[in-house]
Design a protein around this motif. Structure first.
Motif, PDB file in Angstrom:
ATOM      1  N   GLU A  10      15.725  -0.790  -2.361  1.00 54.57           N
ATOM      2  CA  GLU A  10      16.366  -0.656  -1.382  1.00 54.57           C
ATOM      3  C   GLU A  10      16.878   0.267  -0.032  1.00 54.57           C
ATOM      4  O   GLU A  10      17.013   0.234   1.171  1.00 54.57           O
ATOM      5  N   LEU A  11      16.551   1.060  -0.858  1.00 61.48           N
ATOM      6  CA  LEU A  11      16.048   3.667   0.251  1.00 61.48           C
ATOM      7  C   LEU A  11      15.503   3.145   1.176  1.00 61.48           C
ATOM      8  O   LEU A  11      15.328   2.985   1.950  1.00 61.48           O
ATOM      9  N   PHE A  12      14.041   2.317   0.208  1.00 62.33           N
ATOM     10  CA  PHE A  12      12.842   2.086   1.431  1.00 62.33           C
ATOM     11  C   PHE A  12      12.552   0.514   1.593  1.00 62.33           C
ATOM     12  O   PHE A  12      11.622   0.198   1.205  1.00 62.33           O
ATOM     13  N   GLY A  59       0.744  -0.986   0.443  1.00 60.21           N
ATOM     14  CA  GLY A  59       0.312  -0.193   0.627  1.00 60.21           C
ATOM     15  C   GLY A  59       0.942   1.425   0.124  1.00 60.21           C
ATOM     16  O   GLY A  59       2.596   1.138  -0.582  1.00 60.21           O
ATOM     17  N   THR A  60       0.281   2.194   0.096  1.00 56.26           N
ATOM     18  CA  THR A  60       0.795   3.778   0.522  1.00 56.26           C
ATOM     19  C   THR A  60       0.803   4.188   1.814  1.00 56.26           C
ATOM     20  O   THR A  60       0.222   4.075   2.825  1.00 56.26           O
ATOM     21  N   ALA A  61       2.640   4.552   2.188  1.00 51.01           N
ATOM     22  CA  ALA A  61       2.362   4.908   3.014  1.00 51.01           C
ATOM     23  C   ALA A  61       4.220   5.613   2.977  1.00 51.01           C
ATOM     24  O   ALA A  61       4.684   5.652   2.447  1.00 51.01           O
ATOM     25  N   ASN A 119       3.763   5.143  -2.744  1.00 53.34           N
ATOM     26  CA  ASN A 119       3.009   3.139  -2.398  1.00 53.34           C
ATOM     27  C   ASN A 119       4.228   2.350  -3.578  1.00 53.34           C
ATOM     28  O   ASN A 119       4.577   2.665  -4.235  1.00 53.34           O
ATOM     29  N   LYS A 120       4.188   0.786  -2.475  1.00 55.57           N
ATOM     30  CA  LYS A 120       5.338   0.213  -2.488  1.00 55.57           C
ATOM     31  C   LYS A 120       5.153  -0.929  -3.573  1.00 55.57           C
ATOM     32  O   LYS A 120       6.657  -0.898  -4.373  1.00 55.57           O
ATOM     33  N   ARG A 121       4.279  -0.628  -4.370  1.00 55.18           N
ATOM     34  CA  ARG A 121       3.614  -1.717  -5.760  1.00 55.18           C
ATOM     35  C   ARG A 121       3.710  -0.878  -6.387  1.00 55.18           C
ATOM     36  O   ARG A 121       4.627  -1.590  -7.459  1.00 55.18           O
ATOM     37  N   GLU A 122       3.281   0.205  -7.063  1.00 56.44           N
ATOM     38  CA  GLU A 122       3.308   1.227  -8.304  1.00 56.44           C
ATOM     39  C   GLU A 122       4.628   2.333  -8.139  1.00 56.44           C
ATOM     40  O   GLU A 122       4.838   2.461  -9.303  1.00 56.44           O
ATOM     41  N   LYS A 123       5.510   1.824  -7.044  1.00 50.32           N
ATOM     42  CA  LYS A 123       6.884   2.900  -6.812  1.00 50.32           C
ATOM     43  C   LYS A 123       6.517   4.227  -6.947  1.00 50.32           C
ATOM     44  O   LYS A 123       7.128   4.948  -8.233  1.00 50.32           O
ATOM     45  N   ARG A 124       5.694   4.789  -6.866  1.00 51.43           N
ATOM     46  CA  ARG A 124       5.306   6.196  -7.068  1.00 51.43           C
ATOM     47  C   ARG A 124       4.746   6.770  -5.948  1.00 51.43           C
ATOM     48  O   ARG A 124       4.066   6.287  -5.208  1.00 51.43           O
TER      49      ARG A 124
END
Length: 370
Positions: free
Chosen positions: A246-248, A154-156, A174-179
């Motif tokens: 890697e960053l998050f 999700g988004t966080a 958003n971890k899945r969309e990387k946006r």
């Protein structure tokens, strides 16, 4: 004569262990699939290809590898108790000892077999399991409940420390969309004074060019005389050395890295000043401590079950399952304690072995001298 007995015990050990490993895998797989079917159906609603067949091929084989590695030492413990108790009840052990062999000599095939399994486990933990986890973790989040799924996909808000003086903050990622939106990069001097700041309303990761793309950005450079230089434009591309994963990093990242990769990652995070590394250190230390526990638990099981008892096999299995529960529970409890920084990861992941080793040594010494 003794070599025949050695082969007999090794065959019993590996045969019982293999049977229990296969049985556990089948039973747990069936139960887990039944429990997760509703969540898999929800995943299919998001992406039609994520049906049950897809999970059975692309998720569960790798999930089973992880399961087996997690419970390997316990499977060994119960297997040794089971077949050794049967040997004791059939007076086979009495016959071997009565023939003139010492208990130490009788225990030799147990040592050889446990070292063999521990050696394979060591290689798997450090190099094979991370590969399986990469495959497993691509779909793992879809099997979580809504709350845990949101944490992974999700988004966080996220943040990263690039060095001791450089930081990234993203208000919504958003971890899945990387946006995401609300991007801020800040750089400080050695006196913790802000020297450069870059803000952007929107940001996304360009996977092909391995860069962050910042839209509607504003940058500020603070000079030594405290004057400021401002600049802005529609788009700029930035590379901060690593991909977003890697960053998050999340808690699954450490599972995906082989031990050399994990060591490099931990060292890099330490150099950046990141002190929140206990999750990854737990993963690192557990990869070695669990295989060592196979040898310890083998001799503990041998000492507990090599003598005929009133109650027979049942009482030995009851003791074994109880101790196995304590062992697994202690690992998981200490992992949580370590992640909360109440105990060092090294001590936390080795503590069960440090407790069970003297217990196994005492019971073995006591049994050998009877």
């Amino acid at each position: 004569m003794l070599k025949i007995i050695d082969r007999y015990i090794i065959k019993k050990y590996l045969g019982t262990f293999s049977f229990m490993l296969i049985l556990l895998s089948i039973v747990v797989l069936v139960i887990d699939v039944q429990q997760k079917i509703p969540r898999i159906e929800n995943a299919q609603a998001i992406d039609p290809k994520l049906n049950l067949s897809y999970f059975l091929i692309h998720f569960y084989p790798f999930w089973i590898i992880n399961l087996v590695v997690t419970f390997l030492s316990i499977l060994v413990f119960i297997s040794v108790i089971y077949f050794t108790s049967r040997m004791a009840n059939n007076t086979e052990i009495v016959a071997v000892i009565s023939s003139g062999a010492s208990f130490h000599r009788f225990a030799r095939p147990y040592l050889v077999t446990s070292l063999f399994i521990a050696g394979i486990s060591l290689i798997v933990n450090h190099f094979v399991l991370p590969w399986a986890n990469i495959k497993k973790n691509e779909l793992e989040a879809y099997t979580y409940n809504a709350t845990n799924k949101e944490k992974v996909l999700g988004t966080a808000p996220v943040s990263a420390q690039l060095s001791r003086n450089e930081y990234i903050f993203i208000n919504s990622w958003n971890k899945r969309e990387k946006r995401g939106s609300g991007f801020v990069f800040q750089k400080f001097d050695k006196n913790r004074k802000l020297t450069y700041e870059l803000k952007s309303s929107d940001v996304y990761w360009d996977n092909k060019k391995k860069q962050f793309v910042l839209n509607n950005y504003l940058e500020k450079t603070v000079n030594k005389d405290d004057s400021e230089k401002l600049g802005n434009s529609y788009e700029v591309r930035k590379s901060y050395g690593h991909a977003p994963d890697e960053l998050f990093p999340n808690e699954l990242l450490g599972q995906n890295k082989t031990t050399p990769e994990l060591l490099k990652f931990i060292q890099r995070e330490k150099e950046k000043g990141n002190s929140n590394l206990n999750t990854y250190l737990n993963e690192l230390y557990q990869r070695t401590s669990m295989p060592v526990s196979i040898v310890i638990l083998t001799f503990l099981a041998l000492s507990l079950s090599s003598q005929k008892k009133r109650g027979g096999l049942g009482i030995n299995l009851a003791i074994g399952i109880s101790m196995a529960f304590i062992f697994v529970f202690s690992f998981e409890a200490l992992k949580v304690v370590s992640e909360n920084k109440s105990l060092s990861p090294g001590l936390a992941m080795w503590f069960p072995n440090l407790v069970f080793l003297p217990l196994a040594a005492y019971l073995y010494w006591k049994r050998a001298n009877q």
